[in-house]
Scaffold this motif. Sequence first.
Motif, mmCIF file in Angstrom:
data_model
loop_
_atom_site.group_PDB
_atom_site.id
_atom_site.type_symbol
_atom_site.label_atom_id
_atom_site.label_comp_id
_atom_site.label_asym_id
_atom_site.label_seq_id
_atom_site.Cartn_x
_atom_site.Cartn_y
_atom_site.Cartn_z
ATOM 1 N N THR A 64 0.721 -1.146 -0.038
ATOM 2 C CA THR A 64 -0.328 0.017 0.009
ATOM 3 C C THR A 64 0.728 1.355 -0.010
ATOM 4 O OG1 THR A 64 -0.088 -0.123 2.339
ATOM 5 C CG2 THR A 64 -1.957 -1.171 1.168
ATOM 6 N N TYR A 65 2.033 1.294 0.704
ATOM 7 C CA TYR A 65 2.928 2.494 0.438
ATOM 8 C C TYR A 65 3.401 2.524 -0.893
ATOM 9 C CZ TYR A 65 7.010 5.045 2.043
ATOM 10 O OH TYR A 65 8.146 6.270 2.133
ATOM 11 N N LEU A 66 3.860 1.442 -1.368
ATOM 12 C CA LEU A 66 4.366 1.609 -2.653
ATOM 13 C C LEU A 66 3.285 2.175 -3.760
ATOM 14 C CD1 LEU A 66 6.454 0.994 -5.153
ATOM 15 C CD2 LEU A 66 5.749 -1.458 -5.207
ATOM 16 N N PHE A 67 2.249 1.646 -3.815
ATOM 17 C CA PHE A 67 1.097 1.954 -4.661
ATOM 18 C C PHE A 67 0.715 3.340 -4.346
ATOM 19 C CE2 PHE A 67 1.682 -2.210 -6.412
ATOM 20 C CZ PHE A 67 1.376 -2.001 -7.780
ATOM 21 N N ALA A 68 0.780 3.836 -3.157
ATOM 22 C CA ALA A 68 0.380 5.094 -2.782
ATOM 23 C C ALA A 68 1.142 6.061 -3.638
ATOM 24 C CB ALA A 68 0.447 5.489 -1.321
ATOM 25 N N LYS A 235 -7.912 9.809 4.529
ATOM 26 C CA LYS A 235 -6.774 9.335 3.264
ATOM 27 C C LYS A 235 -6.118 10.707 2.686
ATOM 28 C CE LYS A 235 -7.145 6.383 0.000
ATOM 29 N NZ LYS A 235 -7.700 5.769 -1.395
ATOM 30 N N ALA A 236 -4.748 10.644 2.568
ATOM 31 C CA ALA A 236 -4.396 11.891 2.242
ATOM 32 C C ALA A 236 -4.567 12.274 0.886
ATOM 33 C CB ALA A 236 -2.698 11.799 2.331
ATOM 34 N N PRO A 237 -4.634 13.554 0.489
ATOM 35 C CA PRO A 237 -5.372 13.881 -0.868
ATOM 36 C C PRO A 237 -4.416 13.418 -1.793
ATOM 37 C CG PRO A 237 -4.376 15.709 0.464
ATOM 38 C CD PRO A 237 -4.572 14.641 1.332
ATOM 39 N N VAL A 238 -4.821 13.166 -2.881
ATOM 40 C CA VAL A 238 -4.094 12.582 -4.284
ATOM 41 C C VAL A 238 -4.183 13.593 -5.252
ATOM 42 C CG1 VAL A 238 -3.969 10.659 -5.788
ATOM 43 C CG2 VAL A 238 -4.617 10.005 -3.663
ATOM 44 N N GLN A 239 -3.023 13.873 -5.751
ATOM 45 C CA GLN A 239 -2.761 14.754 -6.839
ATOM 46 C C GLN A 239 -3.667 14.613 -7.914
ATOM 47 O OE1 GLN A 239 0.932 15.079 -8.402
ATOM 48 N NE2 GLN A 239 0.399 16.866 -9.846
ATOM 49 N N THR A 240 -4.532 15.431 -8.485
ATOM 50 C CA THR A 240 -5.359 15.366 -9.771
ATOM 51 C C THR A 240 -5.012 16.172 -10.816
ATOM 52 O OG1 THR A 240 -6.756 17.024 -8.873
ATOM 53 C CG2 THR A 240 -7.420 14.985 -8.093
ATOM 54 N N VAL A 241 -5.443 15.718 -12.005
ATOM 55 C CA VAL A 241 -5.439 16.482 -13.341
ATOM 56 C C VAL A 241 -6.809 16.900 -13.716
ATOM 57 C CG1 VAL A 241 -4.304 16.552 -15.602
ATOM 58 C CG2 VAL A 241 -3.303 15.305 -13.598
ATOM 59 N N ALA A 305 0.530 8.171 5.060
ATOM 60 C CA ALA A 305 -1.026 8.329 5.518
ATOM 61 C C ALA A 305 -2.015 7.424 4.706
ATOM 62 C CB ALA A 305 -1.353 9.828 5.616
ATOM 63 N N GLN A 306 -1.531 7.183 3.548
ATOM 64 C CA GLN A 306 -2.437 6.290 2.744
ATOM 65 C C GLN A 306 -2.381 5.025 2.822
ATOM 66 O OE1 GLN A 306 -1.290 9.400 -0.715
ATOM 67 N NE2 GLN A 306 -2.401 7.988 -1.621
ATOM 68 N N ILE A 307 -1.424 4.449 3.777
ATOM 69 C CA ILE A 307 -1.374 3.166 4.128
ATOM 70 C C ILE A 307 -2.480 2.788 4.830
ATOM 71 C CG2 ILE A 307 -0.075 1.263 5.523
ATOM 72 C CD1 ILE A 307 2.394 2.744 4.900
ATOM 73 N N SER A 308 -3.171 1.642 4.611
ATOM 74 C CA SER A 308 -4.511 1.362 5.272
ATOM 75 C C SER A 308 -4.356 0.583 6.758
ATOM 76 C CB SER A 308 -5.312 0.387 4.503
ATOM 77 O OG SER A 308 -6.400 -0.126 5.081
ATOM 78 N N TRP A 309 -3.879 1.718 7.655
ATOM 79 C CA TRP A 309 -3.733 1.132 8.969
ATOM 80 C C TRP A 309 -4.745 0.598 9.600
ATOM 81 C CZ3 TRP A 309 1.347 0.964 9.418
ATOM 82 C CH2 TRP A 309 2.031 1.792 8.825
ATOM 83 N N SER A 310 -5.842 0.838 9.330
ATOM 84 C CA SER A 310 -6.980 0.174 9.941
ATOM 85 C C SER A 310 -7.090 -1.308 9.552
ATOM 86 C CB SER A 310 -8.324 0.865 9.764
ATOM 87 O OG SER A 310 -8.752 0.967 8.296
ATOM 88 N N THR A 311 -6.945 -1.376 8.285
ATOM 89 C CA THR A 311 -6.877 -2.927 7.900
ATOM 90 C C THR A 311 -5.772 -3.751 8.545
ATOM 91 O OG1 THR A 311 -7.812 -2.082 5.713
ATOM 92 C CG2 THR A 311 -6.694 -4.357 5.814
#
Length: 453
Positions: A64-68, A235-241, A305-311
């Motif tokens: 999840t860290y890598l794909f974030a 979840k932290a904001p993801v950059q958008t286009v 922050a985008q790692i799914s810590w609850s999971t």
Amino acid sequence: MSTELIPILALAVMFVAATLLPVNMGALGFVAAFFVGTLAVGMSSDDIIGGFPAELFLTLVGITYLFAIAQNNGTVDLLVRGAVRLVGGRVALIPWVMFGITGVLTSIGALGPAAVAIIAPIALGFAARYKINALLMGMMVIHGAQAGGFSPISIYGVTVNNIASKAGLVSSPLALFLGSLFFNAAIGVLLFVFLGGRNLLGRSVHDEDRNDDGAVGGASAAPTPMRGHGATTTKAPVQTVTAESSPPLATAVRAVTFEQILTLIGLGALALFSLVLDLDVGFISMTVAVVLALASPKAQKGAIAQISWSTVLLIGGVLTFVGVLQEAGTVEYVGDAVASLGLPLLVALLLCYIGAIVSAFASSTAILGATIPLAVPFLLSGNIGAVGVIVALSVSSTIVDVSPFSTNGALVLANAQDVDRDRFYKQILKYSALVTLVGPLVAWAIFVLPGWL
């Protein structure tokens, strides 16, 4: 009450409490593991902690860290665009492409969790972008992995065939492979039909992009709540286009950045080292993520922050408790009681259910190694077809890998995008319960009851 039954009662209490109250079931699992392990089973704290699924923890965090990072620097969108071209823009084909890719990977020897770890984040990115049911996409990836999982050169296939051979049982590697392949393909068809696949027919990614609200990759500039299992983080904001700054995703022609090239190389290395060289996918994914973070610090901003810590908490706590359950001898106790019944057809059915229920929380390979030997005495008697029982046990013990407490199900849950995690968790839990209740019966009815194998 016997020691073997106490963990089962505790597990039932955990499920009820987590269902009725907004508390993370993983937290309950740690508490139950401590009290049941020390008071009922006589385990030390070190023994209880030894049951913590460290390998799965590292895999979930690393992937999840890598794909974030890959999501933030636009590499996931780049992969999506490439895959869209492969299917000619037909949205309905995307779930089946993901099913087929994971099936091919596991059939040539890749570990199921490794294949799911690589494909699931990309597949769920498709689901978010093109409004495909996330449950459909995630389960198609997992069942695809199981469809190829019993080829004669796969881990599962080699394990089961070796166990049967050493026990002196008649076996058929081809029947085992095809049985799992067609069983999981049939489940894929049902998933496609009942989870909105028919609505995808006739849809094109070009139509979706023309109707898009401007966010690429299904991302939103606003933080997405992650309520999952009692969590309160976001979840932290993801950059958008935006549409104003770039053409639609499926038709866009954009320069590939240095960060994206480096990420693609990293994902290729992940596939090479984990699938071909059989190195631990958790360590490799974490290594790639750290290299990307060092090479481009901006690209990894917010990724932690985008790692799914609850999971991670959910899986860690529940599986730590399952370690206590196994230490208590619960599985062997139930298995021996079933095997002593003396009715071959009934014993086969009950063993299928034992394999399914336990495998939903534990290693499928380990369960196969435990349930098939339990069946050996009555299989050697010749009163029931050994091949059919072996196929049914194998299918029953692996189709439940959709459970959120298994590696594959946890990976799908952790990598879901733009969904209410709590709701998605409950959807996966309900689906895995359905598979666990119905799957073994159907497998038994197809492979054992007719006596044709």
